[in-house]
Design a protein around this motif. Structure first.
Motif, PDB file in Angstrom:
ATOM      1  N   LEU A  43       0.836  -1.282   0.227  1.00  0.00           N
ATOM      2  CA  LEU A  43      -0.092   0.068   0.057  1.00  0.00           C
ATOM      3  C   LEU A  43       0.894   1.369   0.047  1.00  0.00           C
ATOM      4  CD1 LEU A  43      -2.783  -1.089   2.392  1.00  0.00           C
ATOM      5  CD2 LEU A  43      -3.000  -0.929  -0.020  1.00  0.00           C
ATOM      6  N   LYS A  44       1.939   1.025  -0.355  1.00  0.00           N
ATOM      7  CA  LYS A  44       3.048   2.440  -0.355  1.00  0.00           C
ATOM      8  C   LYS A  44       3.837   2.125  -1.602  1.00  0.00           C
ATOM      9  CE  LYS A  44       4.142   2.347   4.646  1.00  0.00           C
ATOM     10  NZ  LYS A  44       2.783   3.078   5.158  1.00  0.00           N
ATOM     11  N   THR A  45       4.175   3.423  -2.192  1.00  0.00           N
ATOM     12  CA  THR A  45       5.001   3.338  -3.572  1.00  0.00           C
ATOM     13  C   THR A  45       6.315   4.167  -3.125  1.00  0.00           C
ATOM     14  OG1 THR A  45       4.380   5.198  -4.671  1.00  0.00           O
ATOM     15  CG2 THR A  45       2.961   3.354  -4.601  1.00  0.00           C
ATOM     16  N   ASP A  46       7.417   4.174  -4.163  1.00  0.00           N
ATOM     17  CA  ASP A  46       8.595   4.967  -3.980  1.00  0.00           C
ATOM     18  C   ASP A  46       8.127   6.467  -4.499  1.00  0.00           C
ATOM     19  OD1 ASP A  46       8.210   4.651  -6.560  1.00  0.00           O
ATOM     20  OD2 ASP A  46       9.853   3.378  -6.737  1.00  0.00           O
ATOM     21  N   GLY A  47       6.844   6.853  -4.726  1.00  0.00           N
ATOM     22  CA  GLY A  47       6.541   8.126  -4.882  1.00  0.00           C
ATOM     23  C   GLY A  47       5.686   8.288  -6.398  1.00  0.00           C
ATOM     24  N   ASN A  48       5.744   6.970  -7.152  1.00  0.00           N
ATOM     25  CA  ASN A  48       4.905   6.854  -8.373  1.00  0.00           C
ATOM     26  C   ASN A  48       3.427   6.580  -7.997  1.00  0.00           C
ATOM     27  OD1 ASN A  48       7.186   7.402 -10.375  1.00  0.00           O
ATOM     28  ND2 ASN A  48       7.660   5.311 -10.258  1.00  0.00           N
ATOM     29  N   LEU A  49       2.702   7.241  -8.950  1.00  0.00           N
ATOM     30  CA  LEU A  49       1.217   6.575  -8.556  1.00  0.00           C
ATOM     31  C   LEU A  49       1.018   5.336  -9.335  1.00  0.00           C
ATOM     32  CD1 LEU A  49      -1.774   7.380  -8.483  1.00  0.00           C
ATOM     33  CD2 LEU A  49      -1.713   8.066 -10.714  1.00  0.00           C
ATOM     34  N   GLU A  50       0.370   4.485  -8.288  1.00  0.00           N
ATOM     35  CA  GLU A  50       0.074   2.947  -8.796  1.00  0.00           C
ATOM     36  C   GLU A  50      -1.327   2.666  -8.871  1.00  0.00           C
ATOM     37  OE1 GLU A  50       4.467   1.295  -7.436  1.00  0.00           O
ATOM     38  OE2 GLU A  50       2.446  -0.117  -7.090  1.00  0.00           O
ATOM     39  N   LEU A  51      -1.800   1.893  -9.494  1.00  0.00           N
ATOM     40  CA  LEU A  51      -3.415   1.701  -9.798  1.00  0.00           C
ATOM     41  C   LEU A  51      -3.419   0.115  -9.586  1.00  0.00           C
ATOM     42  CD1 LEU A  51      -6.252   1.940 -10.471  1.00  0.00           C
ATOM     43  CD2 LEU A  51      -5.472   1.839 -12.929  1.00  0.00           C
ATOM     44  N   VAL A  52      -4.187  -0.710  -8.794  1.00  0.00           N
ATOM     45  CA  VAL A  52      -4.294  -1.878  -8.442  1.00  0.00           C
ATOM     46  C   VAL A  52      -5.752  -2.397  -8.413  1.00  0.00           C
ATOM     47  CG1 VAL A  52      -3.602  -3.875  -7.074  1.00  0.00           C
ATOM     48  CG2 VAL A  52      -2.091  -1.995  -7.238  1.00  0.00           C
ATOM     49  N   GLY A  66       3.313   7.136  -2.818  1.00  0.00           N
ATOM     50  CA  GLY A  66       3.883   7.737  -1.582  1.00  0.00           C
ATOM     51  C   GLY A  66       3.553   6.362  -0.195  1.00  0.00           C
ATOM     52  N   ASP A  67       3.309   7.258   0.675  1.00  0.00           N
ATOM     53  CA  ASP A  67       2.610   6.584   1.994  1.00  0.00           C
ATOM     54  C   ASP A  67       0.674   6.533   1.861  1.00  0.00           C
ATOM     55  OD1 ASP A  67       4.979   6.117   2.965  1.00  0.00           O
ATOM     56  OD2 ASP A  67       4.809   8.000   4.247  1.00  0.00           O
ATOM     57  N   THR A  68       0.372   7.189   0.790  1.00  0.00           N
ATOM     58  CA  THR A  68      -1.070   7.531   0.591  1.00  0.00           C
ATOM     59  C   THR A  68      -1.695   6.026  -0.126  1.00  0.00           C
ATOM     60  OG1 THR A  68      -0.889   9.880   0.711  1.00  0.00           O
ATOM     61  CG2 THR A  68      -3.047   8.749  -0.091  1.00  0.00           C
ATOM     62  N   HIS A  69      -2.926   5.606   0.522  1.00  0.00           N
ATOM     63  CA  HIS A  69      -3.666   4.554  -0.473  1.00  0.00           C
ATOM     64  C   HIS A  69      -5.029   5.059  -0.375  1.00  0.00           C
ATOM     65  CE1 HIS A  69      -4.168   2.549   3.644  1.00  0.00           C
ATOM     66  NE2 HIS A  69      -5.436   2.431   3.027  1.00  0.00           N
ATOM     67  N   ILE A  70      -5.821   4.688  -1.233  1.00  0.00           N
ATOM     68  CA  ILE A  70      -7.187   5.005  -1.270  1.00  0.00           C
ATOM     69  C   ILE A  70      -7.623   3.781  -1.922  1.00  0.00           C
ATOM     70  CG2 ILE A  70      -9.161   6.257  -2.267  1.00  0.00           C
ATOM     71  CD1 ILE A  70      -7.071   8.642  -2.824  1.00  0.00           C
ATOM     72  N   MET A  71      -8.936   3.307  -1.344  1.00  0.00           N
ATOM     73  CA  MET A  71      -9.523   2.030  -1.845  1.00  0.00           C
ATOM     74  C   MET A  71     -10.917   2.657  -2.813  1.00  0.00           C
ATOM     75  SD  MET A  71     -10.722  -1.480  -0.306  1.00  0.00           S
ATOM     76  CE  MET A  71     -11.939  -2.573  -1.172  1.00  0.00           C
ATOM     77  N   VAL A 110      -8.760   4.281   3.837  1.00  0.00           N
ATOM     78  CA  VAL A 110      -9.417   5.525   3.057  1.00  0.00           C
ATOM     79  C   VAL A 110     -10.273   4.754   2.001  1.00  0.00           C
ATOM     80  CG1 VAL A 110      -8.936   7.618   1.709  1.00  0.00           C
ATOM     81  CG2 VAL A 110      -7.032   6.906   3.368  1.00  0.00           C
ATOM     82  N   MET A 111     -11.358   5.236   2.004  1.00  0.00           N
ATOM     83  CA  MET A 111     -12.394   4.752   0.961  1.00  0.00           C
ATOM     84  C   MET A 111     -13.169   5.845   0.186  1.00  0.00           C
ATOM     85  SD  MET A 111     -13.828   1.678   0.288  1.00  0.00           S
ATOM     86  CE  MET A 111     -13.663   0.673   1.708  1.00  0.00           C
ATOM     87  N   LEU A 112     -13.309   5.399  -1.210  1.00  0.00           N
ATOM     88  CA  LEU A 112     -14.051   6.488  -1.804  1.00  0.00           C
ATOM     89  C   LEU A 112     -15.109   5.693  -2.828  1.00  0.00           C
ATOM     90  CD1 LEU A 112     -12.267   8.946  -4.163  1.00  0.00           C
ATOM     91  CD2 LEU A 112     -14.554   7.806  -4.949  1.00  0.00           C
ATOM     92  N   PRO A 113     -16.198   5.957  -2.170  1.00  0.00           N
ATOM     93  CA  PRO A 113     -17.353   5.134  -3.167  1.00  0.00           C
ATOM     94  C   PRO A 113     -17.800   5.977  -4.033  1.00  0.00           C
ATOM     95  CG  PRO A 113     -18.213   6.120  -0.985  1.00  0.00           C
ATOM     96  CD  PRO A 113     -16.651   6.515  -1.041  1.00  0.00           C
ATOM     97  N   THR A 114     -17.970   5.071  -5.348  1.00  0.00           N
ATOM     98  CA  THR A 114     -18.422   5.869  -6.606  1.00  0.00           C
ATOM     99  C   THR A 114     -20.018   6.088  -6.970  1.00  0.00           C
ATOM    100  OG1 THR A 114     -18.219   4.153  -8.059  1.00  0.00           O
ATOM    101  CG2 THR A 114     -16.326   5.385  -7.604  1.00  0.00           C
ATOM    102  N   HIS A 115     -20.667   5.139  -6.356  1.00  0.00           N
ATOM    103  CA  HIS A 115     -22.267   5.287  -6.426  1.00  0.00           C
ATOM    104  C   HIS A 115     -22.693   3.960  -5.646  1.00  0.00           C
ATOM    105  CE1 HIS A 115     -21.201   2.448  -9.682  1.00  0.00           C
ATOM    106  NE2 HIS A 115     -22.332   1.982  -9.800  1.00  0.00           N
TER     107      HIS A 115
END
Ligand SMILES: [Zn+2]
Length: 290
Positions: A18-27, A50-55, A79-84
């Motif tokens: 759930l961390k990256t070296d600074g790049n944006l990752e999509l899983v 980085g240290d941020t994750h969003i589901m 961290v959760m982001l519901p779309t609908h």
């Protein structure tokens, strides 16, 4: 301009950090439709930087799909982001909130969970979906028997960016810039985003496009197709309905098709050849952007 740098398959025996070296990752932990069977399961994904994750989204199959595809436990999501509000996007969120309230926070000293949600959608999700299962407190506190949404989670509230040609919200969270645009999803007779039930797709860091659930919407793609490094798009294999028919995508310009990856597909996807497109989005793959 940012681009898709690499695709790296996760071995779920070695949980994704759930961390990256600074790049944006999509899983993606799931890439299927509501009724897709294993192994596809319902579409949902992680954004990490980085240290941020969003589901983004957590439907019925999310807890098992997440650990199977990435090794990450559902309760490790902060961290959760519901779309609908369709069940394949939100049915596990009440469980996630309940775990934090009664286990994660008091016993494991975890910080409060965070929900990224617009002001318009917040009461709809709470009143129509979550409240029925989550409002009943296990104990009476301050004379209150019932809980509200704010008892369960902190909020990050995206602000309006523009209303036309469609409503777009935006927010910066943990080094990630999110734009949430309204989609044309249900009902199938709606004439545009204004008379469609509230539903969002995303643009991340101004270049990663994820359509959310939507009917085929040429105007939406045109808003973002030039700036996008990759476009992950809802697809179905028949005309009409409330998702986007594959045949409609076939008419797109070549430069759009080659960076289009499909999500929310059904188990018979292998019957459809898509050599002109980026491909089928795959579960448990780190799409790394930079
Ligand atoms: Zn939907």
């Amino acid at each position: 301009m940012a681009r898709l740098l690499d695709k790296v398959l996760i071995d779920p025996k070695v949980p994704y950090s759930l961390k990256t070296d600074g790049n944006l990752e999509l899983v993606f932990y799931g890439v299927g439709s509501m009724f897709a069977e294993r192994p596809l399961r319902q579409t949902g994904f992680l954004l990490c930087k980085g240290d941020t994750h969003i589901m983004v989204d957590a439907g019925r199959t999310a807890p098992e799909a997440l650990v199977d595809a990435t090794g990450v436990k559902f309760t490790d999501i902060q961290v959760m982001l519901p779309t609908h509000s369709h069940p394949d996007h939100v049915n596990a969120i009440g469980e996630w909130l309940t775990w934090y309230r009664y286990i994660g926070i008091p016993f494991l000293k975890r910080p409060r969970p965070i929900t990224i949600i617009g002001e318009t959608y917040m009461p709809i999700l709470w009143n129509e979906t979550l409240r029925g299962g989550v409002k009943y407190n296990e104990r009476i506190e301050d004379g209150r028997k019932y809980l509200n949404f704010g008892d369960m989670t902190d909020f990050i509230i995206p602000k309006f960016k523009v209303f036309q040609p469609r409503e777009v919200l935006e927010v910066d969270f943990g080094g990630i810039h999110l734009e949430l645009f309204r989609t044309v999803h249900v009902p199938d007779s709606s004439g545009g985003w204004e008379d469609s039930f509230i539903s969002y797709g995303l643009v991340v860091d101004d270049h990663l496009f994820i359509s959310g659930d939507t009917r085929f919407d040429r105007g939406l793609l045109q808003m973002y197709e030039r700036q996008s490094s990759a476009m992950f798009c809802d697809v179905q294999f028949y005309p009409a309905g409330v998702h986007a028919p594959l045949n409609d995508y076939r008419g797109l310009p070549g430069f759009v098709k080659e960076k289009t990856y499909f999500i929310h597909y059904s188990n018979d996807y292998h019957r459809h050849d898509i050599p002109e497109f980026g491909g089928w989005a795959k579960q448990g793959v780190r799409y790394i952007f930079g």
